[in-house]
Each structure stands twice: as C-alpha cells, then as structure tokens.
Design a protein around this motif. Structure first.
Motif, PDB file in Angstrom:
ATOM      1  N   LEU A 438       0.821  -1.212   0.000  1.00 16.93           N
ATOM      2  CA  LEU A 438       0.000   0.000   0.000  1.00 16.93           C
ATOM      3  C   LEU A 438       0.854   1.261   0.000  1.00 16.93           C
ATOM      4  O   LEU A 438       0.369   2.346  -0.320  1.00 16.93           O
ATOM      5  N   GLY A 439       2.128   1.124   0.355  1.00 16.55           N
ATOM      6  CA  GLY A 439       3.031   2.268   0.309  1.00 16.55           C
ATOM      7  C   GLY A 439       3.224   2.816  -1.091  1.00 16.55           C
ATOM      8  O   GLY A 439       3.721   3.934  -1.264  1.00 16.55           O
ATOM      9  N   VAL A 440       2.821   2.053  -2.114  1.00 23.15           N
ATOM     10  CA  VAL A 440       2.995   2.500  -3.494  1.00 23.15           C
ATOM     11  C   VAL A 440       2.033   3.624  -3.856  1.00 23.15           C
ATOM     12  O   VAL A 440       2.268   4.371  -4.797  1.00 23.15           O
ATOM     13  N   PHE A 441       0.959   3.779  -3.097  1.00 22.43           N
ATOM     14  CA  PHE A 441      -0.032   4.791  -3.419  1.00 22.43           C
ATOM     15  C   PHE A 441       0.418   6.178  -2.958  1.00 22.43           C
ATOM     16  O   PHE A 441       1.086   6.326  -1.936  1.00 22.43           O
ATOM     17  N   GLU A 442       0.017   7.164  -3.730  1.00 22.97           N
ATOM     18  CA  GLU A 442       0.219   8.568  -3.353  1.00 22.97           C
ATOM     19  C   GLU A 442      -1.108   9.126  -2.876  1.00 22.97           C
ATOM     20  O   GLU A 442      -2.127   8.978  -3.562  1.00 22.97           O
ATOM     21  N   GLY A 443      -1.101   9.780  -1.716  1.00 23.95           N
ATOM     22  CA  GLY A 443      -2.360  10.273  -1.192  1.00 23.95           C
ATOM     23  C   GLY A 443      -3.215   9.108  -0.737  1.00 23.95           C
ATOM     24  O   GLY A 443      -2.738   8.173  -0.112  1.00 23.95           O
ATOM     25  N   GLY A 444      -4.491   9.142  -1.082  1.00 18.97           N
ATOM     26  CA  GLY A 444      -5.384   8.075  -0.673  1.00 18.97           C
ATOM     27  C   GLY A 444      -5.504   6.990  -1.720  1.00 18.97           C
ATOM     28  O   GLY A 444      -4.900   7.047  -2.791  1.00 18.97           O
ATOM     29  N   PHE A 445      -6.277   5.963  -1.392  1.00 14.75           N
ATOM     30  CA  PHE A 445      -6.528   4.893  -2.339  1.00 14.75           C
ATOM     31  C   PHE A 445      -7.883   4.273  -2.032  1.00 14.75           C
ATOM     32  O   PHE A 445      -8.382   4.324  -0.901  1.00 14.75           O
ATOM     33  N   THR A 446      -8.507   3.712  -3.052  1.00 14.15           N
ATOM     34  CA  THR A 446      -9.814   3.083  -2.891  1.00 14.15           C
ATOM     35  C   THR A 446      -9.645   1.619  -2.525  1.00 14.15           C
ATOM     36  O   THR A 446      -8.565   1.027  -2.668  1.00 14.15           O
ATOM     37  N   LEU A 447     -10.745   1.017  -2.090  1.00 14.91           N
ATOM     38  CA  LEU A 447     -10.727  -0.413  -1.796  1.00 14.91           C
ATOM     39  C   LEU A 447     -10.412  -1.209  -3.052  1.00 14.91           C
ATOM     40  O   LEU A 447      -9.632  -2.173  -3.024  1.00 14.91           O
ATOM     41  N   PRO A 490     -15.632   3.952  -0.298  1.00 19.25           N
ATOM     42  CA  PRO A 490     -14.668   3.997   0.802  1.00 19.25           C
ATOM     43  C   PRO A 490     -13.266   4.260   0.306  1.00 19.25           C
ATOM     44  O   PRO A 490     -12.839   3.738  -0.726  1.00 19.25           O
ATOM     45  N   GLY A 491     -12.542   5.058   1.025  1.00 14.86           N
ATOM     46  CA  GLY A 491     -11.162   5.351   0.677  1.00 14.86           C
ATOM     47  C   GLY A 491     -10.300   5.299   1.918  1.00 14.86           C
ATOM     48  O   GLY A 491     -10.800   5.316   3.049  1.00 14.86           O
ATOM     49  N   PHE A 492      -9.006   5.232   1.713  1.00  9.28           N
ATOM     50  CA  PHE A 492      -8.070   5.050   2.814  1.00  9.28           C
ATOM     51  C   PHE A 492      -6.806   5.865   2.569  1.00  9.28           C
ATOM     52  O   PHE A 492      -6.514   6.264   1.436  1.00  9.28           O
ATOM     53  N   SER A 493      -6.063   6.094   3.624  1.00  8.86           N
ATOM     54  CA  SER A 493      -4.785   6.785   3.498  1.00  8.86           C
ATOM     55  C   SER A 493      -3.899   6.380   4.665  1.00  8.86           C
ATOM     56  O   SER A 493      -4.349   5.765   5.632  1.00  8.86           O
ATOM     57  N   MET A 494      -2.626   6.740   4.544  1.00  9.26           N
ATOM     58  CA  MET A 494      -1.667   6.481   5.614  1.00  9.26           C
ATOM     59  C   MET A 494      -0.969   7.773   5.979  1.00  9.26           C
ATOM     60  O   MET A 494      -0.761   8.628   5.113  1.00  9.26           O
ATOM     61  N   GLN A 495      -0.624   7.919   7.239  1.00 11.01           N
ATOM     62  CA  GLN A 495       0.195   9.058   7.629  1.00 11.01           C
ATOM     63  C   GLN A 495       1.547   8.958   6.931  1.00 11.01           C
ATOM     64  O   GLN A 495       2.030   7.868   6.610  1.00 11.01           O
ATOM     65  N   ALA A 496       2.143  10.120   6.709  1.00 11.43           N
ATOM     66  CA  ALA A 496       3.371  10.178   5.914  1.00 11.43           C
ATOM     67  C   ALA A 496       4.459   9.260   6.458  1.00 11.43           C
ATOM     68  O   ALA A 496       5.136   8.555   5.697  1.00 11.43           O
ATOM     69  N   GLU A 549      -8.149  10.810  -7.653  1.00 11.83           N
ATOM     70  CA  GLU A 549      -7.024   9.932  -7.983  1.00 11.83           C
ATOM     71  C   GLU A 549      -5.865  10.680  -8.642  1.00 11.83           C
ATOM     72  O   GLU A 549      -4.931  10.052  -9.157  1.00 11.83           O
ATOM     73  N   ARG A 550      -5.915  12.000  -8.628  1.00 12.54           N
ATOM     74  CA  ARG A 550      -4.943  12.778  -9.404  1.00 12.54           C
ATOM     75  C   ARG A 550      -3.502  12.430  -9.049  1.00 12.54           C
ATOM     76  O   ARG A 550      -2.663  12.229  -9.935  1.00 12.54           O
ATOM     77  N   ASP A 551      -3.202  12.324  -7.766  1.00 14.87           N
ATOM     78  CA  ASP A 551      -1.820  12.024  -7.373  1.00 14.87           C
ATOM     79  C   ASP A 551      -1.412  10.618  -7.781  1.00 14.87           C
ATOM     80  O   ASP A 551      -0.257  10.373  -8.157  1.00 14.87           O
ATOM     81  N   ASN A 552      -2.329   9.672  -7.712  1.00 11.23           N
ATOM     82  CA  ASN A 552      -2.005   8.313  -8.149  1.00 11.23           C
ATOM     83  C   ASN A 552      -1.838   8.234  -9.658  1.00 11.23           C
ATOM     84  O   ASN A 552      -0.983   7.476 -10.157  1.00 11.23           O
TER      85      ASN A 552
END
Length: 864
Positions: A438-447, A490-496, A549-552
């Motif tokens: 999941l670290g490959v995503f930039e910003g958030g990501f969907t299920l 639903p969407g998700f994200s991780m702290q930097a 999804e712009r950042d991804n």
C-alpha cells in the motif's frame, strides 16, 4: 449538526448507503447496486462495514454523508467481534442518523439466526422505516428502483426552490480551492499551541513553520490552527498537500492546483500564481514540506509578490529562509496523552474504561512512546486484544529490541518509527505484505485499488495475496491505515511516516518495481474503462473521481516515464484527455510527452502521434511560423497510418484551430480539415467527436460570416450532446450557439444559451467555461445599453480568468467589441467603475448575477 434531508433530482448523485451481510446476499447486492445506478444515484456499499472488525468511525462518517439508508436482510446476523455486543450489520442500523429515510428489504423464506430475528423485530416497530419482503434478486432490484423513484418524486417539490442554490454551490467550487480537511476525531491537548500560532499570524508574521518529527501531530495542529485563524483572511484558508510531491520543481504547480489555478501550459505557472494571488487575502497551509526543501525560495517569492498572503508550513526541518518564524511541536502533556489513549482505545473497544487500577499502567504506556500522538494511537489500537498490563509489557520488550528508524534520526522520531515497527511485528505475514504494498499509493486509495495491488501475484506464486479485504481491515483496526473521504466509495490513506516505513519494507522485499507496475496497470485499466464514460452521462461523476485519484495518476505516469515505457505512458495520457483538459492539467501532460519526444528513443507511430498532439495542441494560438500546424499535421497523419480515426479527428480539430488563429485565418483550409474530421468521427461512430467537429465547423462559418450556417452546426452539436448527456459538450455548444443567435438578433434565445453554458460549467467546476458564459452575458447586457451590468460581469470574468490561470479567451470570445461600443456612446466612466466593482465578486456572486432573471428590452441600437 445534520440538516434536514431533501431528496433532489436524480442527476445530483445522491448517496444510498447499502447495509447487508456480504457472501449470502452477493447476488442481491449486485441487483441493488444496478437499481440505484439506473436512477443515476450513487451506491455507498462499504464492504468493510460488515467485516470481522468493523471500523465504526469510518462507516459512521459515510452514513453521515448519505441521503438514504437501504438495508437488505436474510438469515445471517453477521459476525460479532471480540468485546463487541452487536455485529457490524446491527451497528450500521444503530448509527443511522435519525432523519435519514430508511428502506428495508427482507428475503423470505428464511432460517434466521435469533439475533437477526430480534433486530428485524425492532426495525419493524420503527415507524421511520419502510419494510418489505422479497424472494429473488430480480424482484429486489425492481422494488429498490420503484421505491427510490417514489421517494424522489415525493420530495422533489421540497427541493425545487433549491435548484438555483445548488448551481451556486457548484459555482463556489469553480476555482476549486482545496479547503482545510475535516478530521473524523477531535484534536486533544493542543489548545495552547493553536492560540500561540494564531497570535503569531495576528501579529503580522506571514510564514510560520511548524517543526517536529513525523507522527508528532504537526498536520493536525496546523489544520486546527489554520481553521482558528481563517477568519483573519477574507479569502479563507487553502490546504496544499505536498505528501505526493517529491520534485521541488512541482511545488509551484501543486500550490496552483490547490488554489484552482489551471496549468494550461501556455504561460509559466509562477506567473499565473502571482496574478491569481496579487490582490487576495488568503492563508496557505503547506503540509509535508520537508521532502521539497529546495522549493523554499518559491514560497518566499510568492509571499513577496502577494502581500495579503500568509503561510503555515509543516516540516521536519526548518526552511531557513528570511521572515520564517518557527514553532516546534512537542509531545502531548501527560494528561492529554492519557485522554488521547482513552479516546482511541474506546474506538477500538467501546467498553474500555480508565480506572484507578489501570490508569498508572496506561500513563506508563504513553511515557514509553514519548507522548507522540501517532505512537499513542498505534498502542491504543492493541487494547482490543491486550490488557493494559500486557500492552505495556509487550511494548517495553518490543521497543527495547528494535533498532529501526536510523540512529541519525532525532530520538523522538526513532521512538515513533520503532512503535510503527512494533505494531507491524504483531501482524501476520500477509498483513505486513499488504502494508508494504500500500506504500505505493500517493495520497489516498480506494478499496478496489488496494485489492488490485494487494492481490498481485509474484512469479510462480499461486497465492496472489491472501484475503486482501481481511488484511486491510486489520490494518485499519491497528491504526496503520485510516479512513479517507473519497466521495461515494470507501477510501483510505496512511500518515506520511507510516507510508515511508511501508515503502522501505516494499523496497526491502525486492518487489518494488513489480508492485509499482501493478499500480500503473490498475490506472491504465481505469483509464481505458472510463475513456468513453467521460464523454457521456457519468461525466461529472468520473471527473470528480479522477480528481480524487490525481496524485495516483501522476505516480503511475511517472513510473512509466522513468521506465521509458513510452507506449503505456502515452496510452494513459490519451485515454484521459478530456479529464486533463477540464481539470486544467494539459501543461503537466505536455511535460510528460516532451520527455518521450526528447528521449531520442525510437517511438511507435501511435505514441509519437499522441506526444505531438499533447505538446502542440496547447500552442495552437501561438503559431507565427506555422510549425505548430506542421507538427499537428504530422500527428494527424500518424494517427491515420495506425488506424485511429478518433485520434486523427481530434488532432484535426486542433489543426483547424491553429489555422484559424492569428491575424490571417485560413478559413478555407480549416473547413477542409474539419470536413475530414467530421467524416472520421461519423465513420467511427464517435458522437462526442462529431459534436466537437460540428462546433469547429460552426466557428469556421462564423469567420466566413455565414451566421445561419454556423447556428445550424451549433444546434446539431447541442442536440447530440444532450442526447448523450455530455455536459462538457453541451457547455461548448450552447456557448457558441449563444453567439450565433446574438449575431442574428435573437437576444432572448442567446441569453438562455449563455445561461445554460454558465450553469453547466459551474456544475463541472470548469472555470474557463464559466468565464466564457459570463462574457456572453456581458454582450447581452451591453446590447441593452446596461453599462453597470455589463461592466460588473466583465470585471468578474476578468478576475476569474486571472485567478484560474486561463488567459487565451480572445480566441474564443467576442464581448470586448460590445464594451468598446458602450464606451464610444459616452458610458466609459460608468463602465470602468462597474468593471472594478465586478472584480470583487466571488465566483458564486458572479454566477448569481449572470443568471439573474431581469429581462431586457430589445437593444436601443445596433451593437453587433
């Protein structure tokens, strides 16, 4: 506090929250989704809601954002997590806001579990719910569609008065400033910090840098401080998320994006920013600046050019520029640490209580992690399965043996990173593998995206990635992944700092390139899937989803470019052409395709055609030596060679525009080019392309003074775009039709078409389109001799263009001649005063004024 629900028209994408168990009702869930989408509503089908560890705060947030609750029940009550008293299924019904309409459907016959029978008995007694039985998935689909349609019809009259307000609400987002995020939980223990930062801004400090290690809470504090200080700034506060930016050269573009300033590629972004910010009073919050420290001079240059702008920056290091005032963010005080732990522990285990017996142990847990908010949250998440004493013992032993984080890092940052590593050591192998991926995503990501990347199989590995949904749920439960509002799904994200850790683990696993390729494949397939939908009835929905999804999308494109995979890089860019244009990102796409052209690699004909198109089309109006037209001709020929009629037709539109630009338009050749373009689109069956080609043929006719012919072309285009629900196309066709009708003396009809163009552009968030439509209204007002209205609208349109970075209007609008005529008739001073006043209007006010219903008499003179 929630406002009363009003069901509006179906095209406004109301959200229908669907609650059910998963496996036993899979067919019924598909039928329900199909019924909801047939009414052009948005299903909110949050799969995690009924999974073993329900993230209550997440589905509570989605319930709060929904317009209708729809429950489907059969035999299963659903799994009850340890230390929980009810299943996720019942919890969703309990958390349903009291004012939300409820539609409940029960499948029969059934051998129900006792607890579900008890729940259904309570639901039947609830007079707020409509309760029906069904037997098959097909019958359920019919019931859902009919009941939702009835609900909409019953409430439509209540919302009729809100239609204008909805347009104005859309208008307020036209320049798309990114406002401050709204947190799902309260900020604890930072009141003094907020007051101190607010005091610095109030005293005239224009650059405040919040420093501290990752996970200490800089971002949450900065958001709270900016929200508290926002009232000091007439234009509010804007959030600039730099977490996905790794190149300092992209910082100016990211700031522009956050402010709604388009990167059209025809002027330097910094120049557009200076213009957009020049007369504004605005607070910028730039988050995660530590990875782009070399861009600090860009920020100071902006502040120097715009005296009404101030900035709060979060960074692990100082920017070290003049005028910077630093504010170090420290750990939470002991009592605040304890309160934060208790709050997060209750979220994980609702019956958790702070007692005299456990308070000292919990205080020691908070001390062990140095009072860092992220570390406290990670520890508290474990209270579901560990007692406070066990938690302290495992934490003490875990931190003692871990050495992760790097000895060169500040001591508190080492503690936070060790706490992250301690948390991951308690996961199973599949959960740790998913976290790394999941670290490959930039910003958030969907299920959907998480499942695609998480299920990617290694070479020779039959087990692709385990149960991704279950593993993701575990990461949410353990606070390593958090909920992220991404609209209807639903969407998700991780702290930097968690993302950094995940990427380190991904690199160590040796599968970084393969997972980045999987990430790129997901977005390539998404682009292929939505290319046609961007031109039809789901246009607005996909514009917004792609914006999320712009950042991804950028990350996928950058991976393909860095891999010198020019064919797939061009494919991703070209499939989303309409999105890049409406979002104002063609300038960035141009830089991508310049890389391909400058690579000296041998490009395929199709890739070269795409690269030439993107790099030349935005320059069609600057072609003094004919080189742009020559390159566009080559691009069209290449598209023809590879058998891509739509690509060729689109390129010929840009070629025709280049031929029409400048002091001596070549209308005859442009007509020939557009006749070919129209034939290509009709031959391929592309209604979107046909509608665009008709507009360009109409423009050629206007320049040849064949106004009736132009009107006919525009009307044909508008009819096609209405038939296909193409909002972008309707906006373009209605705007051009307005000018043809105005030139033919049909002022009222012209006014209606300009109003339609404004309304549709506002609904899309298309600043350039709003400006065009308002400029049409300028001409209508000028024809009536109304210098005040014409001037105010002209000033508003100019300000909107400046603030959105769209400057090439003269090629497409003709209102200036009408203003000049007013000045010649002695109304120059009145006109200039009105223009100055109009510049102060917000987008919302400008749209409201443009759409105001005052009717005008026939013009007193011939201003055409």
């Amino acid at each position: 506090m929630r406002t009363a629900h009003v069901i509006r028209t179906p095209d406004q994408q109301l959200r229908i929250f669907v609650s059910s168990t998963l496996q036993e009702l899979a067919a019924e869930r598909r039928a329900t989704r199909a019924a909801i989408e047939r009414l052009h509503l948005a299903p909110v089908m949050f799969e995690l809601g009924a999974s073993p560890h329900p993230p209550r705060e997440l589905y509570r947030a989605y319930l709060d954002q929904s317009d209708v609750f729809l429950g489907v029940y059969w035999e299963r009550y659903g799994w009850v997590a340890p230390d929980e008293s009810v299943s996720g299924l019942e919890d969703e019904y309990n958390l349903c806001p009291p004012d939300l309409p409820r539609l409940l459907y029960v499948k029969s016959p059934a051998n129900r579990e006792p607890k579900l029978t008890e729940l259904l008995g309570r639901i039947r007694d609830d007079d707020r719910a409509a309760y029906k039985y069904f037997e098959t998935a097909k019958e359920l689909g019919r019931l859902v569609e009919a009941d939702l349609a009835t609900l909409l019809a019953e409430r439509f009259d209540q919302s009729r008065v809100l239609l204008t307000a909805d347009v104005l609400s859309d208008a307020d987002r036209v320049v798309e400033p990114v406002r401050l995020p709204v947190a799902l939980t309260d900020l604890i223990g930072r009141d003094r910090d907020i007051a101190a930062i607010g005091g610095m801004l109030a005293s005239g400090t224009r650059l405040v840098t919040l420093t501290g290690p990752g996970g200490i809470g800089k971002s949450r504090l900065a958001i709270a401080a900016a929200r508290a200080a926002e009232s000091q700034f007439a234009d509010g506060a804007v959030f600039v998320d730099l977490s996905a930016v790794h190149n300092p050269d992209r910082v100016a573009h990211t700031i522009a994006q956050a402010l709604g300033v388009r990167d059209t590629g025809d002027a330097p972004v910094l120049e557009n920013l200076d213009t957009a910010l020049g007369d504004r009073r605005i607070l910028l919050l730039l988050d995660n600046f530590e990875q782009v420290l070399d861009a600090a001079p860009v920020l100071t240059a902006l502040l120097a050019a715009a005296p009404g702008v101030a900035a709060i920056v979060t960074s692990r290091s100082l920017l070290r520029v003049s005028a910077e005032q630093s504010y170090e963010v420290g750990p939470l005080a002991d009592d605040s640490s304890l309160n934060l732990f208790v709050e997060r522990a209750k979220a994980a285990k609702p019956d958790f209580e702070l007692t005299a017996a456990n308070s000292d142990t919990i205080a020691r847990v908070c001390t062990a992690v140095d009072g860092a908010p992220l570390a406290i949250e990670l520890a508290a998440a474990r209270i579901r399965v560990l007692s406070p004493a066990d938690l302290l013992d495992r934490l003490d032993r875990g931190l003692a043996v871990l050495v992760g984080g790097g000895r060169d890092l500040p001591e508190r940052q080492q503690t936070i990173r060790r706490t992250i590593e301690w948390s991951t050591q308690l996961l199973d192998a599949g959960q740790r593998r998913l976290l790394a991926r999941l670290g490959v995503f930039e910003g958030g990501f969907t299920l959907e995206a998480a499942e695609f990347v998480g299920a990617t199989a290694a070479p020779g590995d039959a087990d692709a990635g385990g149960d991704v949904l279950t593993d993701l749920t575990a990461l949410v439960d353990n606070s390593l992944v958090g909920p992220h509002d991404s609209g209807e799904r639903p969407g998700f994200s991780m702290q930097a700092i968690v993302r950094e850790y995940a990427r380190e683990q991904l690199a160590a696993s040796g599968e970084s390139d393969r997972i980045r390729d999987a990430h790129a494949r997901f977005f390539l397939e998404l682009g292929d899937r939505v290319e046609s939908q961007l031109k039809g009835e789901r246009q607005r929905e996909w514009m917004r989803r792609l914006g999320d999804e712009r950042d991804n999308l950028r990350a996928a494109e950058r991976f393909l470019l860095s891999s010198r995979d020019w064919d797939r890089a061009a494919r991703l860019a070209f499939s989303l052409y309409l999105y890049w244009w409406v979002a104002g990102l063609l300038g960035e796409v141009r830089t991508w395709m310049d890389e391909a052209l400058d690579s000296r690699d041998e490009l395929s004909d199709h890739t070269r055609a795409i690269a030439l198109y993107f790099t030349r089309t935005i320059m069609f109006w600057k072609d003094p030596d004919g080189s742009v037209a020559a390159d566009l001709t080559e691009s069209a020929d290449l598209f023809h060679r590879v058998g891509d009629p739509d690509g060729e037709g689109l390129t010929r539109i840009s070629l025709a525009l280049a031929l029409l630009a400048g002091g001596k338009p070549d209308t005859e050749r442009a007509r020939e080019v557009m006749d070919t373009s129209l034939s290509l689109f009709r031959g391929s069956g592309s209604l979107w392309g046909e509608s665009m080609a008709l507009v360009l043929l109409g423009r050629v006719a206007l320049l040849q003074r064949k106004v009736p012919e132009a009107r006919d072309h525009f009307e044909q285009s508008l009819a096609i775009t209405r038939r296909t629900d193409d909002i972008v196309g309707q906006r373009i066709a209605s705007y051009h039709l307005g000018w043809a009708l105005l030139l033919l003396g049909q002022v009222d009809e012209a006014r209606a078409d300009f109003a339609l163009s404004v309304t549709l552009s506002a609904s899309l968030g298309h600043a350039e389109g709003v400006a065009y439509g308002i400029e049409g209204m300028v001409a209508v007002a000028a024809l009536a001799g109304d210098a005040v209205r014409a001037g105010r609208l002209a000033g508003a349109a100019r300000a909107l263009r400046e603030r959105s970075g769209t400057h090439n209007g003269p090629m497409f609008t003709f209102h200036q001649r009408y203003l000049d005529r007013l000045a010649e008739d002695g109304k120059g001073e009145q006109l200039e005063e009105a223009i100055t006043a109009g510049r102060a209007l917000t987008v919302e006010q400008a749209v409201a004024e443009a759409l105001a219903g005052a009717e005008h008499e026939d013009p007193p003179g011939d201003y055409r």
